[in-house]
Design a protein around this motif. Structure first.
Motif, short mmCIF file in Angstrom:
data_model
loop_
_atom_site.label_atom_id
_atom_site.label_comp_id
_atom_site.label_asym_id
_atom_site.label_seq_id
_atom_site.Cartn_x
_atom_site.Cartn_y
_atom_site.Cartn_z
N LEU A 114 10.64 -0.78 3.61
CA LEU A 114 9.64 0.20 3.15
C LEU A 114 8.49 -0.52 2.45
N ILE A 147 -2.69 8.60 -2.39
CA ILE A 147 -1.43 8.31 -1.70
C ILE A 147 -0.62 9.60 -1.58
N GLY A 193 6.19 -2.13 4.82
CA GLY A 193 5.30 -1.26 5.61
C GLY A 193 5.86 -0.77 6.93
N VAL A 245 7.12 2.11 7.63
CA VAL A 245 6.70 3.49 7.91
C VAL A 245 5.29 3.51 8.50
N ASP A 246 4.40 2.68 7.98
CA ASP A 246 3.04 2.57 8.52
C ASP A 246 3.09 2.14 9.99
N ARG A 278 4.46 4.97 12.19
CA ARG A 278 3.46 6.05 12.34
C ARG A 278 2.32 5.66 13.27
N ARG A 279 1.90 4.39 13.18
CA ARG A 279 0.84 3.93 14.08
C ARG A 279 1.26 4.05 15.54
N VAL A 335 4.94 5.46 2.99
CA VAL A 335 4.12 4.37 3.52
C VAL A 335 4.12 3.22 2.51
N LYS A 336 3.59 2.08 2.94
CA LYS A 336 3.59 0.87 2.10
C LYS A 336 2.95 1.13 0.74
#
Length: 426
Positions: A74, A262, A77, A79-80, A83-84, A93-94
């Motif tokens: 986590l 955020i 990053g 999750v980022d 998602r991308r 996210v980060k």
């Protein structure tokens, strides 16, 4: 649904076990998983830090939801990245995970938003930190700014301990880059508890309060560990006080994050000290706690997917979430833990313990060797029991532990002692 759980500990085993009970889930993968998950999940030989390979796996296998257990991916990053690539994932996210990944960031956020926490100073220069330490004196808490796998906070009751901790972090760099910046903060006195919430922006679903036992030995003696056991809910915190904690800390933190641009989604699990001045944050975690999750999953009545999908337009009544009563988690550890210990030691009795009513044994650090379950870590197993009362849950968890054996096994004999004292006063 096809679900991927990332991680290999008892926390992830508990999540897999609960997901397997959902009528909406038809396939579970665990990366890398552990032997205890085998009945419920297909294990994938990918480590938690292989972010790109995990994303490729999720894409290729049409995963409908990925749940990230540990903090490291986590903070890096994951999750980022997911998602991308348009991959559904549960976690912050980060920028959100920085609440756990950087003690300095978390402290600055809390100070600016007037969220109650200990007075502190942040240093990136060893000499300046040492001078401040000498002026401040002990007791004091020395924290590595970055992620140190739960071992980067030293509660120093004397100057020798404080000076050693500072030197080890900033000069000897025992935590690597995580100790390049250090937070020195006032020591807080009181009862330490945990508050866990499922968050979706500024909306959140409060889960139960819990109390972990971090020290290795009875009566809170010995070295700090990743957690030797936990109980939930807390009989010494009433409903009004609990609501105040979630409002003053969880709600305020989510709004402060939102003000900083955020949108925090995932789990916010805050360590809190109940001081004479009221609840104060020790630190924030941005993922499910361990061993808290094991107790939560045994006590949880609702489908775990409904909980994870919580949002402001899909409200859940927190009163209907739980089975009545209490849950207790007990960690069975290797001899020598949290110091050096041997692995590969045969384990017996897990199947027998699992047959007991309202008991489940989650694997933390285990492996298979010649078709025999063996130890594979410091914290080996997490025995969890549910009871109509806290006393019943405690009796049940210790009865279950007696079925299990491996050479050098040790565990605390006083889990939930504060809760039992409070219950006996009523």
């Amino acid at each position: 649904m096809r679900v991927l759980v990332i991680g290999s500990g008892a926390r992830e085993h508990a999540l897999v076990w609960k997901l397997a009970q959902s009528p909406r889930v038809n396939k579970i993968y665990a990366a890398p998983g552990n032997p205890g998950m085998t009945p419920d999940a297909e294990r994938v030989p990918l480590g938690v830090n292989q972010l790109h390979e995990l994303a490729e796996f999720a894409e290729k296998n049409q995963i409908d939801l990925t749940i990230v257990g540990p903090e490291a991916p986590l903070i890096e990053g994951i999750v980022d990245l997911f998602r991308r690539r348009g991959l559904p994932v549960f976690g912050p996210v980060k920028a959100g995970a920085a609440l756990e990944g950087s003690k300095a960031f978390a402290k600055e956020l809390m100070t600016s938003a007037a969220i109650p926490t200990a007075q502190h100073r942040t240093f990136n220069d060893y000499k300046l930190a040492k001078t401040y330490l000498e002026q401040h004196g002990a007791p004091i808490v020395v924290k590595a700014d970055g992620n140190a796998a739960g071992k980067g906070a030293i509660v120093a009751m004397d100057m020798e301990t404080a000076q050693d901790a500072l030197q080890q972090m900033m000069v000897e760099r025992i935590f690597g880059a995580a100790g390049d910046v250090v937070v020195l903060e006032d020591y807080l006195q009181g009862d330490e508890i945990g508050a866990t919430a499922i968050c979706n922006g500024t909306s959140f679903l409060p889960l139960a309060l819990s109390q972990d036992h971090k020290r290795a030995l009875d009566n809170d003696q010995g070295l700090n560990t990743g957690g030797m056991g936990v109980f939930t809910p807390l009989p010494f915190v009433d409903a009004a006080h609990s609501e105040q904690i979630f409002k003053q800390i969880i709600d305020a933190t989510l709004h402060a994050m939102k003000d900083g641009g955020i949108d925090f989604t995932g789990v916010l699990y805050s360590n809190i000290m109940l001081t004479a001045k009221g609840p104060m944050v020790i630190e924030h975690n941005t993922r499910f706690g361990d061993p808290e999750t094991q107790a939560f999953m045994l006590l949880l009545k609702e489908d775990i997917l409904d909980i994870l999908e919580f949002s402001s337009d899909k409200l859940i009544d927190s009163q209907t979430l739980w089975h009545p009563g209490s849950a207790v988690s007990l960690t069975l550890a290797s001899g020598g833990y949290p110091g050096t210990y041997n692995s590969g030691i045969p384990i017996t009795g897990v199947e027998e313990a699992n047959k007991l009513e309202n008991v489940h044994v989650f694997h933390a650090g285990t492996a298979m060797k010649d078709n025999q379950l063996v130890t594979g870590g410091g914290r080996v197993l997490s025995v969890v029991a549910r009871g109509n009362t806290l006393q019943e849950a405690v009796d049940r968890v210790y009865d279950a532990a007696r079925y299990i054996s491996f050479e050098g096994m040790h565990y605390r004999k006083d889990i939930a002692h504060r809760g039992l004292e409070a219950s006996n006063k009523h």
